[in-house]
Design a protein around this motif. Structure first.
Motif, PDB file in Angstrom:
ATOM      1  N   SER A  73       0.832  -1.200   0.000  1.00  0.00           N
ATOM      2  CA  SER A  73       0.000   0.000   0.000  1.00  0.00           C
ATOM      3  C   SER A  73       0.869   1.253   0.000  1.00  0.00           C
ATOM      4  O   SER A  73       0.645   2.193  -0.772  1.00  0.00           O
ATOM      5  N   TRP A  74       1.899   1.273   0.873  1.00  0.00           N
ATOM      6  CA  TRP A  74       2.823   2.407   0.916  1.00  0.00           C
ATOM      7  C   TRP A  74       3.511   2.584  -0.433  1.00  0.00           C
ATOM      8  O   TRP A  74       3.618   3.689  -0.943  1.00  0.00           O
ATOM      9  N   TYR A  75       3.965   1.477  -1.016  1.00  0.00           N
ATOM     10  CA  TYR A  75       4.659   1.532  -2.307  1.00  0.00           C
ATOM     11  C   TYR A  75       3.755   2.132  -3.394  1.00  0.00           C
ATOM     12  O   TYR A  75       4.172   3.025  -4.133  1.00  0.00           O
ATOM     13  N   GLU A  76       2.539   1.645  -3.498  1.00  0.00           N
ATOM     14  CA  GLU A  76       1.611   2.147  -4.523  1.00  0.00           C
ATOM     15  C   GLU A  76       1.301   3.630  -4.323  1.00  0.00           C
ATOM     16  O   GLU A  76       1.239   4.391  -5.294  1.00  0.00           O
ATOM     17  N   GLU A  77       1.115   4.047  -3.088  1.00  0.00           N
ATOM     18  CA  GLU A  77       0.866   5.464  -2.814  1.00  0.00           C
ATOM     19  C   GLU A  77       2.093   6.315  -3.151  1.00  0.00           C
ATOM     20  O   GLU A  77       1.966   7.429  -3.661  1.00  0.00           O
ATOM     21  N   THR A  78       3.263   5.773  -2.885  1.00  0.00           N
ATOM     22  CA  THR A  78       4.506   6.515  -3.127  1.00  0.00           C
ATOM     23  C   THR A  78       4.767   6.711  -4.612  1.00  0.00           C
ATOM     24  O   THR A  78       5.117   7.822  -5.034  1.00  0.00           O
ATOM     25  N   ILE A  79       4.611   5.682  -5.431  1.00  0.00           N
ATOM     26  CA  ILE A  79       4.893   5.845  -6.862  1.00  0.00           C
ATOM     27  C   ILE A  79       3.869   6.733  -7.551  1.00  0.00           C
ATOM     28  O   ILE A  79       4.120   7.223  -8.649  1.00  0.00           O
ATOM     29  N   LYS A  80       2.750   6.958  -6.897  1.00  0.00           N
ATOM     30  CA  LYS A  80       1.743   7.869  -7.451  1.00  0.00           C
ATOM     31  C   LYS A  80       1.911   9.296  -6.926  1.00  0.00           C
ATOM     32  O   LYS A  80       1.228  10.202  -7.377  1.00  0.00           O
ATOM     33  N   ALA A  81       2.829   9.469  -5.985  1.00  0.00           N
ATOM     34  CA  ALA A  81       3.036  10.777  -5.356  1.00  0.00           C
ATOM     35  C   ALA A  81       3.965  11.661  -6.183  1.00  0.00           C
ATOM     36  O   ALA A  81       4.636  11.192  -7.101  1.00  0.00           O
ATOM     37  N   ASN A  82       3.990  12.926  -5.817  1.00  0.00           N
ATOM     38  CA  ASN A  82       4.918  13.880  -6.397  1.00  0.00           C
ATOM     39  C   ASN A  82       5.469  14.721  -5.248  1.00  0.00           C
ATOM     40  O   ASN A  82       5.076  15.854  -5.059  1.00  0.00           O
ATOM     41  N   TRP A  83       6.373  14.105  -4.470  1.00  0.00           N
ATOM     42  CA  TRP A  83       6.917  14.763  -3.297  1.00  0.00           C
ATOM     43  C   TRP A  83       8.054  15.684  -3.705  1.00  0.00           C
ATOM     44  O   TRP A  83       9.130  15.237  -4.073  1.00  0.00           O
ATOM     45  N   GLU A  84       7.817  16.961  -3.626  1.00  0.00           N
ATOM     46  CA  GLU A  84       8.842  17.938  -3.976  1.00  0.00           C
ATOM     47  C   GLU A  84       9.529  18.515  -2.747  1.00  0.00           C
ATOM     48  O   GLU A  84      10.499  19.263  -2.871  1.00  0.00           O
ATOM     49  N   SER A  85       9.033  18.157  -1.559  1.00  0.00           N
ATOM     50  CA  SER A  85       9.597  18.680  -0.317  1.00  0.00           C
ATOM     51  C   SER A  85       9.151  17.792   0.843  1.00  0.00           C
ATOM     52  O   SER A  85       8.189  17.028   0.718  1.00  0.00           O
ATOM     53  N   PRO A  86       9.819  17.918   1.989  1.00  0.00           N
ATOM     54  CA  PRO A  86       9.370  17.171   3.172  1.00  0.00           C
ATOM     55  C   PRO A  86       7.921  17.513   3.556  1.00  0.00           C
ATOM     56  O   PRO A  86       7.179  16.645   4.013  1.00  0.00           O
ATOM     57  N   GLN A  87       7.521  18.750   3.344  1.00  0.00           N
ATOM     58  CA  GLN A  87       6.152  19.137   3.689  1.00  0.00           C
ATOM     59  C   GLN A  87       5.128  18.362   2.859  1.00  0.00           C
ATOM     60  O   GLN A  87       4.058  18.015   3.361  1.00  0.00           O
ATOM     61  N   ALA A  88       5.445  18.064   1.624  1.00  0.00           N
ATOM     62  CA  ALA A  88       4.533  17.282   0.782  1.00  0.00           C
ATOM     63  C   ALA A  88       4.327  15.893   1.373  1.00  0.00           C
ATOM     64  O   ALA A  88       3.220  15.342   1.328  1.00  0.00           O
TER      65      ALA A  88
END
Length: 148
Positions: A73-88
Motif C-alpha cells: 500500500s505504501w509503495y503504490e501510494e509513493t509511486i503515485k506521489a509527487n513529493w517535492e519537499s518534506p512538507q509534501a
C-alpha cells in the motif's frame, strides 16, 4: 501524451535518455516534468522507489508476512506521489518523521514496522535504507543506516 512516449501538442519531448522529460512550454524550464518509461502510464506520479525487491524480500520472511499488505500500500501510494519537499510528505503522511540527510521514517502496519528511506527530491527518487520491526528500529541510527 496520447500514448507512451508520444508527446502531444501540449507537451514537448526534452530528452529520451535515461528518462522521458516533457514540459508544457519548451521555453519555460520550471514546467519540466520527468518520467521514467514505466511511469508514463496514466495514474502514476513521478516518484521512483529503489527498490521494490528489497521490500518484497522483507515481507517474504515468514515472521514478517503480515507486512506485505501495508508495505505494498505504501509503495503504490509513493509511486503515485509527487513529493517535492518534506512538507509534501507530511501532508500525505502526518505520522512520518522527517530526519536529517533527507531521511524519512514511515510507520507501517499500525506502527509495527518502520521503513526508512532517503529521498532525492529533485530527481524524484526514494531509496529504501531500512525496514524492520519497531524493536529493530530502536537499535539503529536513522541518519546513517544503509542496510540495502
Amino acid at each position: 501524451m496520447n500514448e507512451v512516449g508520444s508527446p502531444t501538442e501540449d507537451f514537448h519531448l526534452i530528452s529520451s535518455r535515461p528518462c522521458w522529460a516533457y514540459q508544457k512550454n519548451p521555453l519555460d524550464v520550471k514546467s519540466i516534468f520527468t518520467y521514467t518509461n514505466s511511469q508514463i502510464r496514466e495514474g502514476y506520479g513521478v516518484m521512483r522507489v529503489i527498490a521494490k525487491s528489497t521490500l518484497k524480500k522483507f515481507w517474504e520472511i515468514p515472521a514478517y508476512n503480515d507486512a506485505q499488505a501495508p508495505i505494498e500500500s505504501w509503495y503504490e501510494e509513493t509511486i503515485k506521489a509527487n513529493w517535492e519537499s518534506p512538507q509534501a510528505i507530511k501532508n500525505q503522511y502526518a505520522t512520518a518523521s522527517i530526519c536529517k540527510n533527507n531521511r524519512v521514517v514511515f510507520n507501517v502496519g499500525g506502527n509495527k514496522y518502520r521503513l526508512i528511506v532517503e529521498i532525492q527530491y529533485q530527481a524524484s527518487i526514494v531509496w529504501v535504507k531500512f525496514i524492520g520491526t519497531h524493536a529493530q528500529y530502536d537499535k539503529i541510527n536513522v541518519e546513517v543506516v544503509n542496510e540495502y
